[in-house]
Design a protein around this motif. Structure first.
Motif, PDB file in Angstrom:
ATOM      1  N   UNK A   1      -8.592  -5.318  -1.911  1.00  0.00           N
ATOM      2  CA  UNK A   1      -7.623  -4.514  -1.184  1.00  0.00           C
ATOM      3  C   UNK A   1      -7.483  -5.060   0.224  1.00  0.00           C
ATOM      4  N   UNK A   2      -6.256  -5.313   0.639  1.00  0.00           N
ATOM      5  CA  UNK A   2      -6.037  -5.727   2.024  1.00  0.00           C
ATOM      6  C   UNK A   2      -6.589  -4.653   2.963  1.00  0.00           C
ATOM      7  N   UNK A   3      -6.434  -3.387   2.563  1.00  0.00           N
ATOM      8  CA  UNK A   3      -6.890  -2.283   3.412  1.00  0.00           C
ATOM      9  C   UNK A   3      -8.378  -2.415   3.748  1.00  0.00           C
ATOM     10  N   UNK A   4      -9.194  -2.817   2.756  1.00  0.00           N
ATOM     11  CA  UNK A   4     -10.634  -2.936   3.019  1.00  0.00           C
ATOM     12  C   UNK A   4     -10.907  -4.011   4.060  1.00  0.00           C
ATOM     13  N   UNK A   5     -10.192  -5.121   3.953  1.00  0.00           N
ATOM     14  CA  UNK A   5     -10.391  -6.218   4.908  1.00  0.00           C
ATOM     15  C   UNK A   5      -9.940  -5.771   6.302  1.00  0.00           C
TER      16      UNK A   5
END
Ligand code: MTE
Length: 324
Positions: A159-163
């Protein structure tokens, strides 16, 4: 458009899950037979087998997990051969079957990504520090290109969100900007000024934090081939494919909307948002239908590429005919 007979993909047969097995597994899961493995079992097994050989059992679990991920579709995936031989990657070639033949100088490892701007954890990250192998997931997403073709792709990534959360943007950051490698030795298409290089893209930060947005490092169960954006690319399944910037070397957080390559090149034709929208035509062609690669007949294009439940709320109050 120039059409040549596609050569065999660079993917080694031994690197990938044979497609008939992949499809069989999908059917197995659809029949519910896979549920005996259970979600708890799936969670406790590593899914990071992308680069190492994994057992058949672990692969089943991988597929089971894929079926549970937000946005994953049960539509049959496009063949690996089509995904890796019908590409848009102008830094390699401007024809669809060209990129696969222009990869000999491309070095996907070692690879680092520079993070800068309005962020609390700036720095230069090795790609495998940015993307944690033990967090890799497989999601089967519809992939709709602005040129009115589409595919269904089993991407592997995080997930881009996690990064983004780990990088910790500052409160003044409103956008995230991405940049592709600039190196005409490795990317020979950069010797021609078809676009202004490097290729750049961006998202509003709330779009980047939507759970569907992914940083992708693999397809089926192999690492990305160069023509698909090795070693790391963006995938935003509710937007046209040109937002899915390949071979990323720079990520920055900004207060102002960042420039994007296609918008800079033809602002009347390509907007910053680029949400898939059958009601807003490209000035030179309709966006109401698309041709799924491998199909004969065209099909209707869905609003937000079928991901409206997950993403429509991001655009409440916006006029999407103007913010196209
Ligand atoms: N990224 C870079 N750096 N250069 C490109 O030319 N093409 C975009 C996008 N990312 C492009 C890019 C377009 S127009 C599309 S449709 C998708 O990549 C295609 O991804 P695929 O070849 O994996 O299907």
């Amino acid at each position: 458009m120039l059409i040549r007979t596609p050569a065999t993909s660079q993917a080694k047969e031994s690197d990938v899950t044979p497609e008939h097995l992949f499809r069989a597994r999908r059917r197995f899961l659809q029949l519910g037979a896979g549920s005996a493995l259970g979600w708890a079992a799936a969670s406790s097994l590593a899914v990071g087998g992308l680069l190492a050989p994994v057992s058949a059992k672990a692969r089943e679990v991988e597929m089971l997990k894929a079926a549970k991920w937000p946005g994953s579709t049960d539509e049959p995936p496009t063949t690996l051969k089509d995904i890796t031989t019908y590409n848009n990657f102008y830094e390699l070639s401007t024809s669809k079957d060209g990129p696969q033949h222009e990869t000999e100088n491309f070095k996907p490892a070692p690879w680092s990504v520079e993070v800068s701007g309005l962020v609390n954890n700036p720095g230069t990250y090795d790609v495998w520090d940015l993307v944690k192998k033990d967090q890799l997931e497989q999601r089967i997403y519809r992939h709709r290109c602005v040129e009115a073709w589409s595919m269904v792709v089993p991407w592997v990534g995080v997930s881009l969100a996690d990064v983004v959360k780990r990088l910790d943007p500052q409160t003044s950051a409103k956008y995230i900007a991405f940049e592709t490698l600039l190196d005409p030795e490795q990317l020979p298409g950069q010797n021609r000024q078809v676009l202004q290089w490097p290729y750049v893209e961006g998202l509003r930060l709330d779009e980047a934090l939507n759970p569907l947005a992914m940083l992708v490092v693999g397809v089926y169960d192999q690492t990305l081939p160069p023509q698909n954006g090795a070693p790391i690319r963006l995938v935003v399944p509710w937007k046209y494919g040109f937002k899915a910037i390949k071979s990323i070397v720079r990520i920055s957080f900004t207060e102002e909307e960042p420039p994007t390559s296609w918008n800079r090149s033809a602002p009347r034709e390509y907007g910053f948002y680029a949400n898939v929208n059958p009601g807003v035509n490209h000035p030179r062609w309709s966006q109401a239908k698309e041709r799924r690669i491998g199909d004969f007949l065209r099909r209707k294009t869905e609003m937000f590429n079928g991901y409206g439940d997950e993403v429509a709320g991001l655009y409440t109050g916006m006029d999407l005919t103007r913010s196209f």
